[in-house]
Each structure stands twice: as C-alpha cells, then as structure tokens.
Design an enzyme around this catalytic site. Structure first.
Site, PDB file in Angstrom:
ATOM      1  N   HIS A 199       0.856  -1.205   0.000  1.00 28.40           N
ATOM      2  CA  HIS A 199       0.000   0.000   0.000  1.00 28.40           C
ATOM      3  C   HIS A 199       0.887   1.248   0.000  1.00 28.40           C
ATOM      4  O   HIS A 199       0.714   2.157  -0.828  1.00 28.40           O
ATOM      5  CB  HIS A 199      -0.905  -0.019   1.239  1.00 28.40           C
ATOM      6  CG  HIS A 199      -1.650   1.256   1.465  1.00 28.40           C
ATOM      7  ND1 HIS A 199      -3.021   1.346   1.320  1.00 28.40           N
ATOM      8  CD2 HIS A 199      -1.248   2.492   1.846  1.00 28.40           C
ATOM      9  CE1 HIS A 199      -3.405   2.583   1.579  1.00 28.40           C
ATOM     10  NE2 HIS A 199      -2.346   3.289   1.915  1.00 28.40           N
ATOM     11  N   GLU A 200       1.819   1.291   0.943  1.00 25.87           N
ATOM     12  CA  GLU A 200       2.704   2.447   1.029  1.00 25.87           C
ATOM     13  C   GLU A 200       3.628   2.520  -0.184  1.00 25.87           C
ATOM     14  O   GLU A 200       3.982   3.613  -0.642  1.00 25.87           O
ATOM     15  CB  GLU A 200       3.521   2.385   2.313  1.00 25.87           C
ATOM     16  CG  GLU A 200       2.685   2.444   3.587  1.00 25.87           C
ATOM     17  CD  GLU A 200       1.859   3.711   3.690  1.00 25.87           C
ATOM     18  OE1 GLU A 200       2.285   4.750   3.155  1.00 25.87           O
ATOM     19  OE2 GLU A 200       0.763   3.666   4.296  1.00 25.87           O
ATOM     20  N   HIS A 230       1.965   4.456  -2.937  1.00 20.67           N
ATOM     21  CA  HIS A 230       2.135   5.908  -2.804  1.00 20.67           C
ATOM     22  C   HIS A 230       3.524   6.328  -3.274  1.00 20.67           C
ATOM     23  O   HIS A 230       3.688   7.312  -4.006  1.00 20.67           O
ATOM     24  CB  HIS A 230       1.968   6.323  -1.342  1.00 20.67           C
ATOM     25  CG  HIS A 230       0.579   6.166  -0.811  1.00 20.67           C
ATOM     26  ND1 HIS A 230      -0.538   6.606  -1.496  1.00 20.67           N
ATOM     27  CD2 HIS A 230       0.116   5.648   0.364  1.00 20.67           C
ATOM     28  CE1 HIS A 230      -1.621   6.359  -0.773  1.00 20.67           C
ATOM     29  NE2 HIS A 230      -1.250   5.771   0.347  1.00 20.67           N
ATOM     30  N   ASP A 233     -22.375 -26.106 -25.022  1.00 17.19           N
ATOM     31  CA  ASP A 233     -21.362 -25.903 -26.076  1.00 17.19           C
ATOM     32  C   ASP A 233     -21.621 -24.623 -26.853  1.00 17.19           C
ATOM     33  O   ASP A 233     -21.481 -24.563 -28.079  1.00 17.19           O
ATOM     34  CB  ASP A 233     -21.341 -27.099 -27.037  1.00 17.19           C
ATOM     35  CG  ASP A 233     -20.968 -28.399 -26.344  1.00 17.19           C
ATOM     36  OD1 ASP A 233     -20.180 -28.338 -25.375  1.00 17.19           O
ATOM     37  OD2 ASP A 233     -21.491 -29.454 -26.750  1.00 17.19           O
TER      38      ASP A 233
END
Length: 408
Positions: A22-23, A26, A207
């Site tokens: 997450h960091e 950034h 099919d």
C-alpha cells in the site's frame, strides 16, 4: 495446533505485505511524478535498520502493524526545505495528487484480484458467491428425504422419477431460464423450480448453443432449516426438484480466469460496500459479545480476529477460505481508505478536489486562486474521527480476544 499457529502467522504476514505494498503504491507514483519521497518504512516504533538509496531512506521498524511513506509537502502545512519546495506534493496538479493518494487503495484492489486470479486457475473460486447455474451432477433419481445425506445419496428403485436425467440434462449444461424466466444464478433456478410441479420448460446453454428442454418437476419431501433458528431440527416440506447438483468450486483456464476473477471481484466489492453501510449498526453487538453475549458472525472483526479465523481455516485445511478472507480484507481496507474522511487518503483526496472546485468557481468570478486549505481548521474533526476509529479498533480487538468468531 501447529497448523493453527502457522495459519495465524501466515495471515498476519499477508496483512503486513499488503500494508507494505500500500505504502509502496504511494511511493512509486509519487516518484514517477517527480515528488520528493523522503522515507519509506515498514512498521512503527524503534528502527531495526535503514539504508539510503538516492534521496529516499528505506527501513524496517519493530512493530509490524503498518508503515508510512513520507512525501515532502503532502499538505501546505508540512515543513519543507528550500530544495524540497519546488517538488512539494501540494504544488502538483490535482489529478497527479489524486493518483498518488489513491495508489494505496488501488494496490489493495490489485492484490485482491491477483489472489482471486491465482485461486481461479488452481483450486477454483467458490460458486457460492458467483452462483453460476452450471450443472455439475445429474442424479439417477429423486426421492422423498428427511436428511441431506438421503438427498445426496438416494437409494434408487425401479420407477423412481429422474426428471433431469430423463429430460436429457448433462453435466456442464448451464440453465439460463425456467418457464421463460431468466435464471442467472443457481439460487434463482432452485427458487423457481421449488414452486413448480409437472412438465416445465428449461433453456440450457450447451457448447455455446441454447438448447430447449422439458423436464417433469417432481414434488418430494425435503429437510429445510429454520433460518431464524439454525439450532432447531430441519422441517420436512414438499418442494419441487429436478435432481441436479451445482458445483461448489468453479475452475477456469488461465485466460477465462480473468473474467471469473473479475466477476468475483465485483461481487466482493458489492458485499464490502454493504458491510461498510452496516458497520455502525453492528457495533452494539460487538459490545454485547464482550460482556458474554453470543458473538454474531456478521459483526466486524479486527486484524486479530481475521488472523485467528485464518489460522482456523489452515488448521481445517480450508485454504480457499484463507485466501478469500485475505482478498476480502484487501478490498475492505482499500474501500475504507477511500472514504472522504481525514486522516484517511480519501479525506486528503476530498480536500484536494475541494481546492480545485473552489478555485474554479473563484476563477469564474474573476478572483485569484484561494491557496491550499488550512488543515488546522480541520484538526478538531480529524481528532474526533481518530478517537472514534481508535475506540472501534479497541472494541473489535477486545471482542476478538475474549469472544472470537470461530469457524466451528
């Protein structure tokens, strides 16, 4: 016990990796736009080690409960040195700041999708959420039954009805409509068939072609659990059935898995949003459980509770549940972090776009831009939200310790 501990540690490690990435989201986007990133650290508290590469210090701290990415000038109140000032984040265009602020949540969404994609091509995705009405098994007959065991393993005798088999249904057929009514999921098929009896028109996809079939729905005894009282013995009622089973797991080729994981992701996003809307009304139930009340499995859980459930899943060999839980946690954190509330990233995005709209309106009136928002005026609201968030975290952690949600 060792499997349980391994599962708890593995799930906690998965959370730590998610936060670290997450960091990193950034950091990578900020560097790509030319903003100065001073520090990127995993964890909080005392520093274990760090090293410098270029203008950024990278490091690890003792408490692995988060991390941070220190971008120079994230707000106009942040102190910056003269050499940092031209590259302060608040000086960049609105869309660039928005991308950087949203990158953390987007990283969670990508991680969740990757987990689901890998499941789709290996162990498969649970059909309980997708609900695909694809026939997995065709029963040789249907009979009256008072237990689920009798339903799954009928003792067929000559003359017993076999609606699906006689109608020509095959494993792999996808039921798309019943009596002309669209049935996009297998619960739709079941609900429609249970109310019918006698010859019924089905349309199946086989099919790639739509094939019309007529099935003679049989009314038989079936055990039905009381949803309001799960502990009560099932009641036996008459229901329509055709004698087909639907898969519990859906498997995909590497290419088809993109669509399967995408559909699953969309369903999980919808469920995440529903859980967020229900969040405030479920807090009293958390408090009730702390003081000895029965823990509602639908109440919020903390990282501690999620890790415990992950440990139980590994102990029981339910790796699909472990991975679904990890993916859902990433989706939840990603969505929650985009809420327009400070100090969340979504709050910073809201302030950024407030500045942009305000300056646009001022420009229409021939006025100069108003400058960056004074965050000190928002400090009281921010502190209230931090206090509420801390209180909720404390409540859920306490509940997960004294009265945890269990798989069994």
């Amino acid at each position: 016990m060792l499997a349980y501990i391994f599962g708890v540690v593995l799930f906690a490690l998965g959370i730590c990796v998610s936060v670290a990435l997450h960091e990193a989201g950034h950091m990578v986007t900020a560097k790509a736009f030319g903003m100065k990133v001073r520090r990127y650290f995993i964890g909080f508290g005392p520093k274990i080690f760090s090293f410098r590469r270029g203008e950024t210090e990278y490091g690890l701290k003792w408490i692995p409960l988060g991390g941070f990415c220190d971008i120079a000038g994230m707000t106009a109140l942040d102190e910056v040195t003269p050499d940092e000032a031209p590259r302060a984040m608040w000086r960049f265009k609105t869309w660039k700041r928005t991308v950087v602020l949203a990158a953390g949540s987007v990283t969670h969404f990508i991680l969740g999708f990757i987990v689901l994609y890998l499941m789709a091509v290996s162990m498969g995705l649970p059909n309980a959420l997708i609900g695909k009405a694809q026939v997995d098994t065709v029963s040789p007959c249907v009979q009256n039954a008072t237990t689920n065991e009798q339903v799954l393993n009928p003792d067929c005798k000559p003359g017993d009805p076999a609606p699906a088999k006689d109608a020509g249904l095959r494993p792999g057929d996808e039921i798309v409509s019943v009596n002309g009514v669209s049935t996009p999921t297998y619960p739709d098929v079941i609900a429609k068939v249970q109310a019918l009896t006698g010859p019924t028109r089905l349309e199946v996809r086989r099919d790639g072609q739509l094939v019309p079939l007529t099935v003679d729905v049989a009314q038989v005894d079936r055990p039905v659990a009381d949803a309001s009282n799960p502990q009560a013995p099932p009641q036996v009622v008459k229901l329509g059935t055709i004698g087909v089973g639907f898969p519990t797991m859906l498997h995909f080729s590497p290419v088809a898995a993109f669509g399967g994981a995408g559909a699953f992701t969309a369903d999980m996003f919808a469920q995440t949003w529903d859980r967020l809307l229900e969040f405030p009304e479920r807090i009293p139930a958390v408090v009730h459980s702390i003081f000895g009340g029965e823990r509602d499995p639908n109440t919020p859980v903390s990282v501690v509770g999620a890790s415990r459930i992950g440990g139980e899943a590994v102990e029981a060999g339910l790796w699909s549940l472990f991975l679904i839980l990890l993916a859902s946690l990433n989706f939840f954190v990603g969505v929650f972090n985009l809420l327009p509330l400070l100090p969340l990233d979504g709050g910073h995005i809201a302030v950024t776009w407030y500045e942009r709209v305000r300056d646009w309106l001022r420009g229409l009136r021939g006025k100069a831009a108003g400058g960056p928002v004074d965050y000190t005026k928002l400090s009281a609201v921010t502190m209230v939200l931090v206090f509420v968030g801390g209180a909720v975290t404390l409540l859920t952690v306490t509940a997960d310790i004294v009265n945890p949600i269990r798989l069994q």
